[in-house]
Design an enzyme around this catalytic site. Structure first.
Site, mmCIF file in Angstrom:
data_model
loop_
_atom_site.group_PDB
_atom_site.id
_atom_site.type_symbol
_atom_site.label_atom_id
_atom_site.label_comp_id
_atom_site.label_asym_id
_atom_site.label_seq_id
_atom_site.Cartn_x
_atom_site.Cartn_y
_atom_site.Cartn_z
ATOM 1 N N ASP A 261 0.796 -1.245 0.031
ATOM 2 C CA ASP A 261 -0.194 -0.074 -0.024
ATOM 3 C C ASP A 261 1.058 1.216 0.040
ATOM 4 O O ASP A 261 2.096 0.942 0.245
ATOM 5 C CB ASP A 261 -0.865 0.042 1.140
ATOM 6 C CG ASP A 261 -2.227 0.833 0.963
ATOM 7 O OD1 ASP A 261 -2.170 1.698 0.195
ATOM 8 O OD2 ASP A 261 -3.225 0.512 1.499
HETATM 9 C C1 BGC Z 1 -5.121 3.356 0.116
HETATM 10 C C2 BGC Z 1 -5.110 2.302 -1.096
HETATM 11 C C3 BGC Z 1 -4.922 2.986 -2.392
HETATM 12 C C4 BGC Z 1 -3.608 3.900 -2.305
HETATM 13 C C5 BGC Z 1 -3.427 4.446 -3.473
HETATM 14 C C6 BGC Z 1 -3.923 3.937 0.135
HETATM 15 O O1 BGC Z 1 -3.904 4.996 1.123
HETATM 16 O O2 BGC Z 1 -5.054 2.324 1.327
HETATM 17 O O3 BGC Z 1 -6.335 1.564 -1.174
HETATM 18 O O4 BGC Z 1 -5.025 2.166 -3.589
HETATM 19 O O5 BGC Z 1 -3.804 4.511 -1.302
HETATM 20 O O6 BGC Z 1 -4.287 5.793 -3.642
#
Ligand code: BGC
Length: 721
Positions: A261
Site C-alpha cells: 500500500d
Molecule cells: C489506500 C489504497 C489506495 C492507495 C493509492 C492508500 O492510502 O489504502 O487503497 O489504493 O492509497 O491511492
C-alpha cells in the site's frame, strides 16, 4: 498524460527480442522462457528500478529493452482521475469516468453477474486510460460497523465477499487489466491502521478474513494483490513472511505481484525476503525508497539475494505479459452509455426496501400532485469526497434530478435542503466533534415545504466526507442533526418516506420505530438518482439485501461487546473469533435492528419444498438443494434465495448458521421458480488450527433456506459420511 504512456512506444523492441507475447494464447512455459531471457539481459540496477515506484502510480520500465512502465490507478469506485505529485488533480479534460456504485452497494445486489459487469466496464475504462493495474476490488471484512472504508468494501460474510470478489476480478481482467485485490490482510479498521497489530487466531483468519483473498487468487486468478498497512501478529503485512510467502505464494500458488500500500513498506531486507515485490508510495524521493538504493546496497552486501530480486522482476514481467505486453489488448472505452447502464443496473438492484408498512411504495404517481423533496442528500453528489479514492464522474444524477427526470411533468416537486451536509474532519483527518447540530432555519423551511405538498421524501444519511478512508466513525448516530429534521418533517406530513444514504450501518432505530416507509440507498454511482426514482415509482421492484447487520446498538456488535476495538498499545485482539457479523448475533441470540440479508420487495415470495438431492454425501460430493419460490404478489421481482448451514453436535465452536450458497432469480407475478443451489461438501469444513488443515466433520447438517439470515422459510437435513 505524463507518466503513463512512455513505456508503450518501446514495446516493439521487446517484441522483436522475444517473439510473440500474447500471454493469453501462449503456453505458460513459453512466457516463462521469454521472461527468463529478459531477466538475463537486465542489470541489477535495472531490476532494482523495476521494483519500486517511479511516480505516484507507476514503476519504471527499462527503455533499452523496451520494457514498459507499469501503471496503476485507483478504484474501486471507477478509474480515478489523473493525479499530480502531491495528490492534486491534474485537471485534465480527458479523464472523466463512470462512477460505479460503492462496494457495499454492489454487495447489496447479491448478484455476481453485476460484479462481473462492474469489473468488465471498469476494465474497459482502465484500458482506454492505459492503466495496467486497477487497485480494486477492495473487500476487507466489515468487522466493526464503524470502519471508515466499509463503504468501499463488500460485506461481513466471507462467502458473499468471495463470490463478488471473484466475479469482479474476472471482469476487470477480461480486459487485460490486472485486478489488485486489497488490502491483504485484516485491514478492518482505519483507526491506527499504520501501526495496529491484529492478533487473530488461525482458525478465524482462515475462515473469516482470508477466504475472499484466497478465492480471488485461486478461482478469480487475480494478477496482483496489495499488502495492508497494518501488522498481523506483530509483523507488518508488507513484510509478513507467513502471509506473503507461506500462504499467498506457497499455499495458494500466487504467480502475480505483491505491491505495498502507498507508504506501507517499513523495511528493505525483511520486506524483500518476506514476499513484497513492488514498493509503492507517495513520497517523491524515489531513490530513497526501501526498494531503491537501500535494496541495491542490501543485495551488494549479500543480505538479499539476486535470486530474490529476479523472482520479483519475474512476477512484474509476468503481470506485464497479461496486460501491456499481451497481444490483442482491447482498446477500451471511456464512460460509454453501456457503462452507464451497468452503473444503473447495479444501483437499481442495490437499493434496500427496509420498511413499507403503509404500502406507500411504489408511489401512486397518478394520485400525487406534489412532492416535497427534502434533505441535503437529495442534491449531494458522491463521486468525490473525504480522503481516498474517488472518481471524476462524467456525470452523476442526484436523487432530486432523478425524481425530476421521472416525475417532472406530472408532479410539482419542491425542494428544501433541510440540513447542511458539510463535514470537516480534524487537520490530521480524524473525526471532528462538531457535526451533529440541526439548523433551525433549514428545518423550519423544510417543514413549511412538507406541509404544502401531498407527500415528502426525505433524504438523510451520510456522505463521502463523513465516511472516509483514514478514520473510523465515532459512533453509529446519523450526522448533521438529521433526527431533528426527520421528526419535524414527519410531524408536518404524515406521508413521509425516509431515504437513508450511506455505505455502512447507522443507528436508524428511531426511524424504524417512528416512520412507516424506509428505503436504504448508497453512494450509488453515476445513475444514482435515476435508479432511485425508478425504485420509488415501481419501475424497478427493489431487490437489494443488506450485506451486513445493522446492530440495534453499537455495544451489541461483537468487537464492541467484547471491548476489542480499536485496541490498546497498537494491538487489537479479535476476541470474537469466528463470530463476526450475523454469526455473532445469531449464536448469542441478540436481535439486530436489521439482520444480514434483509430486504423487502413490492411483492411477496412463498418458499416451499426444500429438498437435497441425496440423504448422504461423501466429502468429495456436491450437495444440490432445491426449493420452489412462488411470487404471490402482483409485481414481478428478483428474489435472492439464501442457503445457510447449521451444524449441531460439532467438536468445535460453530456459528449458529453460515451462508454457503445464494442465488438471485427473477420471478414473474404469480409464477413459481424452482431454484437449485449447490454446496460442495468441502465448503462445510472448519479450519483445524492444530492440524493446519480443513476438516469436514461427519454427521448431520441442517440446511436453512430463507429470505434473510433470520427469516428462514424451509429446512432439511443431510448426512455427511
Ligand atoms: C489506500 C489504497 C489506495 C492507495 C493509492 C492508500 O492510502 O489504502 O487503497 O489504493 O492509497 O491511492
Amino acid at each position: 498524460m505524463r507518466k503513463r504512456i512512455s513505456g508503450y512506444i518501446f514495446c516493439s523492441a521487446l517484441l522483436l527480442a522475444t517473439g510473440s507475447v500474447n500471454a493469453q494464447n501462449t503456453s505458460t512455459a513459453g512466457t516463462d522462457a521469454k521472461i527468463s531471457a529478459i531477466i538475463k539481459k537486465l542489470t541489477l540496477e535495472e531490476k532494482i528500478a523495476m521494483v519500486h515506484a517511479s511516480g505516484l502510480f507507476s514503476s519504471a520500465g527499462v527503455k533499452r529493452l523496451g520494457i514498459p512502465q507499469l501503471v496503476s490507478d485507483d478504484g474501486p469506485l471507477g478509474v480515478r482521475e489523473e493525479i499530480k505529485p502531491g495528490w492534486a488533480s491534474a485537471n485534465l479534460l480527458t479523464d472523466s469516468a463512470t462512477f460505479f456504485p460503492n462496494g457495499s452497494a454492489l454487495a447489496a445486489t447479491w448478484n455476481p453477474e453485476l460484479a462481473y459487469r462492474y469489473g468488465h466496464d471498469m476494465g474497459e475504462e482502465a484500458r482506454a486510460r492505459n492503466k495496467q493495474i486497477m487497485l480494486a476490488p477492495a473487500f476487507n471484512i466489515a468487522r466493526t460497523p464503524l470502519c471508515g472504508r466499509t463503504y468501499e468494501y463488500y460485506s461481513e460474510d466471507p462467502f458473499l465477499n468471495s463470490r463478488l470478489a471473484v466475479a469482479s476480478v474476472k471482469g476487470i481482467q477480461s480486459q487485460h487489466v490486472a485486478a489488485c485485490v486489497k488490502h491483504f490482510a485484516v485491514n478492518n479498521q482505519e483507526v491506527e491502521r499504520d501501526f495496529i497489530s491484529v492478533n487473530v487466531d488461525e482458525r478465524t483468519l482462515r475462515e473469516i478474513y482470508l477466504p475472499a483473498f484466497k478465492a480471488s487468487i485461486t478461482e478469480g486468478g487475480a494478477w496482483t494483490i496489495m499488502s495492508a498497512y497494518n501488522k498481523l501478529r506483530g509483523v507488518y503485512c508488507s513484510e509478513n513472511d507467513y502471509l506473503l510467502n507461506k500462504i499467498l505464494k506457497g499455499e495458494w500458488k500466487f504467480k502475480g505481484l505483491v505491491m505495498s500500500d502507498w507508504g506501507g513498506t517499513h523495511s528493505t531486507v525483511n520486506a524483500a525476503n518476506h514476499g513484497l515485490d513492488l514498493e509503492m508510495g507517495s513520497g517523491e524521493k524515489y531513490d530513497a525508497y526501501f526498494f531503491a538504493k537501500p535494496l541495491l546496497d542490501s543485495v551488494k552486501a549479500g543480505k538479499v539475494s539476486v535470486k530474490t530480486i529476479d523472482a520479483k522482476v519475474r512476477r512484474i514481467l509476468w503481470v506485464m505479459y497479461q496486460t501491456s505486453l499481451s497481444a490483442n489488448q482491447p482498446k477500451g472505452s471511456m464512460a460509454t452509455p453501456a457503462h452507464g447502464k451497468t452503473a444503473y443496473d447495479i444501483a437499481s438492484e442495490s437499493i434496500v426496501l427496509l420498511k413499507n408498512a403503509k404500502h406507500l411504495l411504489p408511489l401512486n404517481t397518478s394520485a400525487i400532485k406534489s412532492i416535497a423533496v427534502i434533505g441535503d442528500n437529495a442534491t449531494h453528489t458522491f463521486h468525490l469526497g473525504g480522503f481516498g479514492a474517488g472518481v471524476k464522474a462524467k456525470y452523476e444524477i442526484t436523487a432530486l434530478a432523478g425524481l425530476k427526470n421521472r416525475l417532472g411533468n406530472k408532479v410539482n416537486i419542491k425542494f428544501a435542503q433541510g440540513y447542511s451536509g458539510v463535514y470537516i474532519p480534524t487537520k490530521d483527518n480524524h473525526m471532528g466533534d462538531d457535526y451533529n447540530h440541526s439548523d433551525s432555519a433549514m428545518v423550519t423551511q423544510a417543514v413549511a415545504v412538507a406541509k404544502s405538498t401531498d407527500m415528502a421524501i426525505l433524504f438523510v444519511g451520510a456522505n463521502r466526507d463523513y465516511e472516509s478512508e483514514g478514520r473510523d466513525r465515532k459512533d453509529l448516530s446519523l450526522p448533521f442533526g438529521e433526527q431533528t429534521l426527520i421528526d419535524a418533517v414527519t410531524a408536518a406530513n404524515p406521508n413521509t418516506i425516509v431515504v437513508v444514504v450511506g455505505g455502512a450501518p447507522y443507528d436508524i432505530g428511531a426511524i424504524k420505530k417512528n416512520n412507516h416507509t424506509i428505503v436504504w440507498s448508497w453512494y450509488n454511482g453515476s445513475e444514482n438518482g435515476n435508479a432511485l426514482a425508478d425504485v420509488l415509482i415501481g419501475k424497478i421492484n427493489p431487490s437489494g439485501k443488506l450485506p451486513f447487520t445493522f446492530p440495534a446498538s453499537l455495544k451489541d456488535s461483537p468487537a464492541h461487546a467484547l471491548d476489542a476495538y480499536p485496541g490498546k498499545d497498537h494491538k487489537v485482539d479479535y476476541k470474537e473469533g469466528i463470530l463476526v457479523g450475523y454469526r455473532w448475533y445469531d449464536t448469542k441470540n441478540i436481535d439486530p435492528l436489521y439482520c444480514f440479508g434483509y430486504g423487502l420487495s413490492y411483492t411477496d415470495y412463498d418458499y416451499d419444498g426444500l429438498y437435497a438431492d441425496r440423504k448422504a454425501y461423501k466429502t468429495t460430493d456436491n450437495i444440490t438443494a432445491t426449493i420452489k419460490v412462488k411470487n404471490t404478489g402482483k409485481y414481478a421481482g428478483k428474489e435472492t434465495v439464501q442457503l445457510y448451514v447449521h451444524k449441531s453436535g460439532s467438536a468445535v465452536e460453530r456459528a449458529e448458521k453460515e451462508l454457503k450458497a445464494f442465488k438471485k432469480v427473477w420471478i414473474a407475478a404469480g409464477q413459481t421458480a424452482t431454484v437449485s443451489l449447490k454446496i460442495p461438501v468441502k465448503d462445510l469444513a472448519y479450519f483445524d488450527a492444530t492440524k493446519m488443515k480443513w476438516v469436514v466433520e461427519p454427521g448431520k447438517y441442517k440446511l436453512l433456506a430463507g429470505t434473510s439470515s433470520k427469516d428462514v422459510k424451509q429446512t432439511t437435513t443431510v448426512n455427511i459420511n
